[in-house]
Design an enzyme around this catalytic site. Sequence first.
Site, PDB file in Angstrom:
ATOM      1  CB  ILE A 206      -0.912   0.038   1.174  1.00  8.54           C
ATOM      2  CG1 ILE A 206      -0.282   0.137   2.490  1.00  8.54           C
ATOM      3  CG2 ILE A 206      -1.920  -1.067   1.340  1.00  8.54           C
ATOM      4  CD1 ILE A 206      -1.238   0.536   3.843  1.00  8.54           C
ATOM      5  CG  ASP A 207       3.941   1.818   2.836  1.00  9.37           C
ATOM      6  OD1 ASP A 207       2.796   1.955   3.147  1.00  9.37           O
ATOM      7  OD2 ASP A 207       4.839   1.074   3.343  1.00  9.37           O
ATOM      8  NE  ARG A 343      -1.121  -3.266   6.211  1.00  6.39           N
ATOM      9  CZ  ARG A 343      -0.145  -3.216   5.569  1.00  6.39           C
ATOM     10  NH1 ARG A 343      -0.375  -3.409   4.125  1.00  6.39           N
ATOM     11  NH2 ARG A 343       1.017  -2.845   6.032  1.00  6.39           N
ATOM     12  CD  GLN A 617     -23.509   9.731 -19.411  1.00  7.43           C
ATOM     13  OE1 GLN A 617     -22.686  10.364 -18.736  1.00  7.43           O
ATOM     14  NE2 GLN A 617     -24.680  10.333 -19.774  1.00  7.43           N
ATOM     15  N   GLY A 618     -20.421   7.235 -22.484  1.00  2.63           N
ATOM     16  CA  GLY A 618     -19.382   7.106 -23.536  1.00  2.63           C
ATOM     17  C   GLY A 618     -19.390   7.514 -24.841  1.00  2.63           C
ATOM     18  CD  GLU A 677     -24.260   7.067 -24.219  1.00  2.00           C
ATOM     19  OE1 GLU A 677     -25.296   7.586 -23.369  1.00  2.00           O
ATOM     20  OE2 GLU A 677     -23.247   7.943 -24.300  1.00  2.00           O
TER      21      GLU A 677
END
Length: 931
Positions: A206-207, A343, A617-618, A677
């Site tokens: 995670i760092d 985390r 959408q798009g 769409e």
Amino acid sequence: MKLAVLTSGGDSAGMNAVVRAVVKAGILQGCETWVVREGYEGLVRGNTGVEQEPVLPPPPEVHIKDDNFLKNFRFGDGSLLKDGTGDLPSGRTLKGRYIVRVGWDDVMGWLTEMMNVVLEGGTLIGTARSKSFRTAEGRIAAAYNMIKEGIDALVVCGGDGSLTGADVFRSEWPKIVGTLREQGKITEEQYKLHGHLRIAGLVGSIDNDMSMTDLTIGAPTALHRICESLDSINSTAISHSRAFVIEVMGRHCGWLALLAGLASGADFVFIPECPPETNPWEDEMCAKIQRHRDMGKRKTLVIVAEGACDKELKPISAEYVKEVLSERLGLDTRVTTLGHTQRGGKPCALDRIWPTLQGIEAVKALLEATPETPSYMIGMCENKITRIPLMEAVATTQAVNQAIKEKDFAKAMSLRDPEFCDSLEGFFATSGLDKEGRAPKEQRMRVAIMHIGAPAGGMNAATRAITRYCYRMGHTPIAVQNGFLGLLDDAVYQLSWLTVDNWMPRGGSELGTNRTLPDVDLGAVAAKFQQHHIDGLIMIGGFEAFTSLMILEQGRKHYPAFHIPMTHLPATISNNVPVTQFSLGCDTSLNSLLDACDSLKQSAQASRNRVFVVETQGGKCGFLATMGALGSGAVKVYTPETGISLDMLRNDVKFLKRRYQLDIKGHNEGRLVIRNEASSHVYTTEVLTKMFKEEGGKQFDSRSASLGHTLQGGIPSPMDRARAVRLSLKCMTFLEEHHEILRKQQKRQATPDTASVITIQGSAIEWVPVTDMIEHADMKNRKGKHGWWEDLLELVDALRIDAYKYKYIVLAAVCLPLVMRCRALDRDEPVPGYLCSYALSPGLLLLPAGPALTDNSKLTLGEKRLLPISTWDHNLFKKADKGFGDYRGSRISSTVICAVPSHCLGICMFPDTSEQTPRKASCLSPLRMLI
């Protein structure tokens, strides 16, 4: 090949996506797949419990002739891992079993973890920091347990310590195997068979502390958790005019603290790589925060990485920062340590999609590994999955830590990637406040900021960054409300430093936006440019902003007011701006889409088997639908690029029927179909829903959900906010450079490169003149001519593959599931090319001719004999080609046609080759199968 995957070290969101991808990609490549519970500790412990019987195969009414698929379909332990019930002492149990065989369905749902563990991150197979594996005895035990199960390949997902352990394990492997043979624990056959260990590493941390990769698995999700907390703290801080000191993780790397500070609009950050310049640093921090308070700011945020220190390596704690703020400035200060909340939580979009692609690449790397090749770390560079020698990456990472220990902070920063350095500069530029601008008065500009097109997450963050930078340098930020219509109506005003302070987490467009282009009245627009003394223009928006920039650049022939530097910063959820690979807002929208899909999937399987057709959408660009399908585990995606045909729908209905037949009886399963769409004007979302419902009968139901404009709203994601700051500041640098050039001209004459679009290309940020962008644009469909993500479309189908797809070999240009060598019976030489072994009805099989294959050769397909009929007949192929589809330009020469047993379907074509040894099929192989 038998391969296993384990997760080691600290857990991180996205690890489950890695496990799922490795298992599925392994099965697609003909491997047996295993998971190792509890990391390296599981390898050391091995299997001492009673082996459980695999679950029953699919019911007899589901006709599957692929025995290999049945062997890899379901072993029954996936639900125990997913539900956390593996260690129950009674019933089916994993107790005493740490190396567990898994099949295709055993990792179903692990991408979003949708069952009883409700959208959690972490790792379902467990992780541990194993002390025993660090010993020679522990590694010998681990090797023995692997050899006992026949495993000769290992994927490790963990931090630099875990990956270093993997490389050490591989380097010691030949010696360990020899020791086991001498001790009589393995046979001579096992000794010869397992002389080489294949290793691939993926970074789960995670760092984001691993060098030579842009992102580590879990880091984006951790950043989401931090920013969610900071956004919540913001409201109470403003209410009470308080200061908050927030401690985040990052022992040796300040990425989380830095990006969180950038994305939340913090006042000060402490990171290990770059301590405060002044000593004592307390004076610098207090002076900066006091200036902010003097401007009227009601809240103060200071973010401290857990490894923060001053230039003398003295630790800086959150509690001490609180004491300084309280005692010196008299601020009501609170400390919040986020701890392990960073985390947890469901994986964000990036931690679902990129780990999936990295897992697939890891399997490919294992298949291609030899004793001579290094162990690879699978990383990423922007949108490209990369392979880096594992120990080279580890060495560079450790060099950063060593540089910090030696107080060589300049070197530590130089070893971080360019985006890290840009982010730090961006934080300084947007958090500071200079009473006197840094730029000379003659170089100062009036910079107009305009939002064009539809709203997108990150627009306000970019505007805030531009405004803050302007005040730092002495420029004047001019807001144009409601685009070009607002300009014509004189809706123009100066933004203040404090006005934009809380804009970072705001979605939508605070300036207002519309799709009106400047050619609505180009002359009047030019007059307004002169009236408001605009020296530079930044347009933030999608395809309309790109078109507007093109119109303004062409208008320079008639209007001198347009001879100023102008730039377009792409911001659109559709990600349809040509050339650039990412736009502001697409990550926010993708996360909104996945949130909706998670909820719909829960609804779909709560009451009965149900298929949800989700409309996104798009426009004419399928980016959002494609990436959403990969991130949600959808079984099908329809985009404008591929369209929708009747044959496609027929196959998809057959797939859904057989897929539900294979499910465990009495266990409800929800599935998603994502449709852009504009995929088809005929096969609408309503038509698809009704068709699936009708054809599903008693097996499954169908419903639809049109997400519409919900994808445009919401709080911008941290990645969109951070990217907005980085790109907008580069836009300002662009304006400054070209303004200075134009200012020195007697008669101002702007060149085409002064009207450019800022683009992300690979790991670099490139400026592309709008005149050059036109050739890459599909103006009719309002998108680029080719999107990098289009190569991922077929991967969605590959990852849904099951017995149905094995049966019909619907693999297009994605994956070859299982391939086998053909050998001439009278010679022991492999036939060049591949022979697909899992087709089900009479037909023809084309093999490229080579030195080992002649008209008189006898071939085998499994245990079946194939007899060559004749050499290549071009007319016959033309006939087959016309009936079955194109072969994408593959060159075929001197090919033999063989009679095929009754279980083979269609014509399988492979590129001509004369190689003696067949190449391994890759997960993204360009081979085309015609059926």
